[in-house]
Design a protein around this motif. Structure first.
Motif, PDB file in Angstrom:
ATOM      1  N   VAL A  82      -4.735   6.571   6.587  1.00 50.45           N
ATOM      2  CA  VAL A  82      -5.680   5.534   7.018  1.00 50.45           C
ATOM      3  C   VAL A  82      -5.288   4.949   8.365  1.00 50.45           C
ATOM      4  N   CYS A 108     -11.303   4.914  -0.720  1.00 52.80           N
ATOM      5  CA  CYS A 108     -10.350   4.216   0.158  1.00 52.80           C
ATOM      6  C   CYS A 108     -10.695   2.740   0.286  1.00 52.80           C
ATOM      7  N   GLN A 117       0.815  -1.220   0.000  1.00 53.18           N
ATOM      8  CA  GLN A 117       0.000   0.000   0.000  1.00 53.18           C
ATOM      9  C   GLN A 117       0.848   1.270   0.000  1.00 53.18           C
ATOM     10  N   SER A 176     -15.517  14.105   0.085  1.00 56.18           N
ATOM     11  CA  SER A 176     -14.636  13.372   0.994  1.00 56.18           C
ATOM     12  C   SER A 176     -15.299  13.287   2.363  1.00 56.18           C
ATOM     13  N   PHE A 222      -2.319   5.885   2.521  1.00 58.34           N
ATOM     14  CA  PHE A 222      -2.438   4.749   3.443  1.00 58.34           C
ATOM     15  C   PHE A 222      -1.950   5.125   4.833  1.00 58.34           C
ATOM     16  N   ALA A 276     -11.295   5.884   6.965  1.00 61.92           N
ATOM     17  CA  ALA A 276     -11.282   6.148   5.521  1.00 61.92           C
ATOM     18  C   ALA A 276     -11.514   7.634   5.275  1.00 61.92           C
ATOM     19  N   SER A 313      -5.937   7.660  -2.322  1.00 56.69           N
ATOM     20  CA  SER A 313      -7.277   7.616  -2.921  1.00 56.69           C
ATOM     21  C   SER A 313      -7.436   8.759  -3.906  1.00 56.69           C
TER      22      SER A 313
END
Length: 363
Positions: free
Chosen positions: A44, A69, A30, A129, A41, A64, A35
């Motif tokens: 995340v 994502c 990742q 988002s 990542f 996310a 995204s």
């Protein structure tokens, strides 16, 4: 940025689902990805989400930044969802059922045991988002859409929208309605949800104060009904009816709620995807919480608990463990049936009787 090996987070003393899933090999796969809106990542799995609660904690430990994502980081999120939601498989299709009339019971709890109840549901809006990542402009557009929706919703259920940025004279009115308008929580600050607080945040409250809708908190919308009593059926019905109205209004504005067949309603936390629904009862359990099989009973019922008040208190918040793999009605039914059983067990123990004959089969 350095190599993946050098950037890999320290997962010692991190007891979240994320720490159980994440390996260096997965991190390498990742590494460097983002995204469509630029959520990486590392965003995340940001370290601020680690849970200090110990090995028995139930935090997912990740978030996310947008619906994409769940696609670009599916190798990670799919495993998180399957772990947190007790084996839900991503090959399944999530189903929804808002027909509250299908719920059996929920209005007949023993009021000596059930002190209050609450039903809440989160939603996110297409093409924006999520709160951990959205920009100021997105947040303001979302507030504008919400105001339009509330204007029409108030024709069916009268209510008022309050901007958290302009609360000077309205603060006491919100407090009188039982709505806390304190600073954002530590979790909201760690996840990035509280950026630019309180700009474009607000709450709509029905005239009878039975329903509230938060804007731009953990998700774009959070619909909440709290009952000071033991009628969770009424709370569920109120949420179902008005969540359906809001969904229709947003569709008319060309901004539907985000839904994916395998994920259901898509929320910022993988702990909430599916129904986005959390229902809970505050229950006084003076005896069963001391039983050595209490934890196992809760697992069998697919329910979770948290103590209310100081350590040693006998009042517990009992809520659904899962949000995906069950319809809304099925989740409420699990809660209603489970709370009734816990009360029955507590009464038996109070009388000095055994509860072996009441042990539930795994749900």
């Amino acid at each position: 940025r350095l190599s993946p090996e050098e950037e890999f987070p320290d997962l010692n003393r991190n007891y979240t689902c994320m720490a159980r899933i994440l390996t260096l090999q997965m991190y390498k796969r990742q590494y460097g990805r983002a995204s469509e809106s630029g959520f990486t990542f590392d965003d995340v799995i940001r370290p601020g989400l680690e849970d200090p609660g110990g090995p028995c904690s139930e935090a997912v430990g990740c978030v996310a930044g947008d619906a994409h994502c769940y696609i670009i980081f599916c190798d990670f999120f799919d495993r998180i969802i399957e772990l947190y939601h007790h084996g839900y498989k991503m090959t399944m299709a999530h189903k929804s059922d808002f027909n509250y009339e299908n719920l059996k019971g929920g209005d007949d709890f023993d009021s000596q045991y059930v002190l209050s109840c609450e039903v809440r549901a989160g939603r996110n809006v297409e093409e924006f988002s999520f709160p951990p990542h959205c920009s100021r402009g997105e947040r303001r557009q979302l507030e504008s859409l919400a105001k339009q929706a509330f204007t029409q919703l108030s024709q069916e259920l009268p209510g008022t929208y309050y901007s958290l940025k302009d609360l000077s004279e309205d603060r006491q009115e919100l407090l009188d309605a039982g709505v806390s308008v304190d600073s954002p929580s530590l979790v909201m600050m760690k996840t990035g949800v509280a950026r630019d607080w309180p700009d474009a945040r607000g709450v709509w409250i029905s005239q009878d104060t039975k329903l509230i809708v938060w804007i731009n908190n953990e998700d774009h919308l959070q619909v909440v009904c709290t009952q000071k009593g033991c009628d969770i059926r009424k709370a569920f019905a109120l949420v179902c009816i008005n969540l359906g109205r809001l969904e229709d209004l947003y569709k008319k504005m060309k901004h539907p709620f985000i839904w994916k067949d395998h994920l259901g309603y898509v929320l910022s936390s993988p702990a909430e995807v599916g129904t986005g629904l959390r229902a809970c009862c505050d229950v006084k359990l003076s005896h069963i919480h001391k039983h050595d099989k209490f934890e196992n009973i809760m697992e069998r019922l697919r329910l979770r608990k948290s103590v209310i008040g100081a350590v040693g208190s006998s009042v517990y918040k009992i809520f659904n463990a899962d949000t995906i793999g069950f319809t809304e009605v099925e989740l409420l039914q699990l809660l209603v049936d489970g709370v009734k059983l816990l009360i029955n067990m507590d009464k038996n123990l109070k009388q000095g009787s055994t509860i072996d004959h009441l042990m539930p089969a795994p749900k």
